[in-house]
Write a protein that holds these residues in place. Structure first.
Motif, PDB file in Angstrom:
ATOM      1  N   LYS A   1       3.825   4.628  -4.885  1.00 43.32           N
ATOM      2  CA  LYS A   1       3.803   3.807  -3.692  1.00 43.32           C
ATOM      3  C   LYS A   1       3.727   4.673  -2.440  1.00 43.32           C
ATOM      4  N   GLY A   2       2.743   4.381  -1.580  1.00 47.17           N
ATOM      5  CA  GLY A   2       2.587   5.112  -0.328  1.00 47.17           C
ATOM      6  C   GLY A   2       1.902   6.460  -0.441  1.00 47.17           C
TER       7      GLY A   2
ATOM      8  N   THR B   1      -2.598   6.164   1.951  1.00 49.38           N
ATOM      9  CA  THR B   1      -2.481   5.110   2.963  1.00 49.38           C
ATOM     10  C   THR B   1      -3.614   5.182   3.979  1.00 49.38           C
TER      11      THR B   1
ATOM     12  N   ASP C   1      -0.980   0.769   2.072  1.00 50.42           N
ATOM     13  CA  ASP C   1      -1.166   1.500   0.821  1.00 50.42           C
ATOM     14  C   ASP C   1      -2.509   1.083   0.232  1.00 50.42           C
TER      15      ASP C   1
ATOM     16  N   LYS D   1      -2.608   0.434  -3.791  1.00 50.98           N
ATOM     17  CA  LYS D   1      -1.687  -0.576  -4.301  1.00 50.98           C
ATOM     18  C   LYS D   1      -2.452  -1.697  -5.012  1.00 50.98           C
TER      19      LYS D   1
END
Length: 249
Positions: free
Chosen positions: A224-225, A228, A235, A238
């Motif tokens: 996650k992240g 970006t 993100d 994602k």
């Protein structure tokens, strides 16, 4: 990070299964094309349009010998390639069927003509694949390799990139519905991938005359992240749902 979920790039050109734009029965050439809108342009699981709508188009000219030339284009967000707002893929390849297995290979050149002048954004990728029907389903395996290039660099000199994948598509007999699944892997750390990772998607399509409508669930195993959008902070690797509408001509 760069061709569409309704993509692959690369790249699976919808034109290979579309009606001819112009074809004389005596001609050795066939011209096909498509235009599409997608709710998010995902390249190997990673958003290239900032998780916003993207417009796309393609055209392919195929010779009866199996040689073909294509272009594929899409709008993109400016974080993808030094401020560029569009991607153009120039493709040349050869396809043939041997014993029920369709073999395909060629070269693809990614062009970002609106990027900041002098920025190293354009690069070459070589690809090969094999696919075969299994009842109403089609199984495909393939690989794409980009030789070392400054465009793939993450700040430590030229980098290369390997991507391997498998696709499964299924046409529901006697209906306009289709199902698909994709799994891909890149073992390299480059500007395209960020780091080694897996990507996957599952989807469904509905075809009405020359129009195809699709929905896909797309995801990667990036943390996650990890990747970006610099402007929005979103993100871009994602999980998400992608909608598409494609017209073949």
């Amino acid at each position: 990070m760069r061709a569409s979920l309704i993509g692959l790039s690369a790249i699976a050109l919808l034109a290979t299964a579309t009606p001819a734009l112009a074809q004389d029965d005596s001609s050795d050439f066939t011209l096909t094309g498509s235009a599409a809108l997608v709710s998010d342009y995902r390249f190997r699981g990673i958003s290239q349009s900032g998780k916003h709508l993207a417009a796309q188009a393609s055209a392919t000219i195929t010779h009866s010998s199996g040689f073909y030339g294509s272009f594929w284009a899409s709008s993109i967000d400016d974080y993808v390639a030094a401020g560029a707002d569009a991607e153009l893929d120039l493709i040349a390849g050869y396809s043939t069927t041997v014993g029920g297995v369709t073999l395909d290979g060629g070269a693809l050149y990614y062009v970002y003509s609106s990027a900041v002048k002098g920025a190293p954004t354009d690069f070459l990728e070589l690809y090969a694949s094999a696919k075969m029907p299994v009842g109403p389903a089609t199984i495909k395996v393939g690989a794409a390799y980009a030789p070392k290039s400054n465009a793939l660099s993450v700040g430590f000199g030229k980098e290369d990139n390997l991507y391997v994948y498998s696709d499964l598509s299924f046409t529901v007999p006697e209906t306009p519905f289709g199902l698909s699944a994709h799994l891909g892997y890149s073992p390299d750390t480059t500007f395209i991938t960020g780091d080694k990772y897996l990507d996957w998607n599952v989807g469904a399509t509905y075809t009405w005359k020359a129009a195809t409508f699709g929905i896909s669930y797309v995801d990667t195993d990036h943390k996650k992240g990890f990747l970006t959008n610099p402007a929005s902070g979103k993100d871009i690797a994602k999980a998400g749902v992608v909608l598409s509408a494609t017209y073949a001509f």
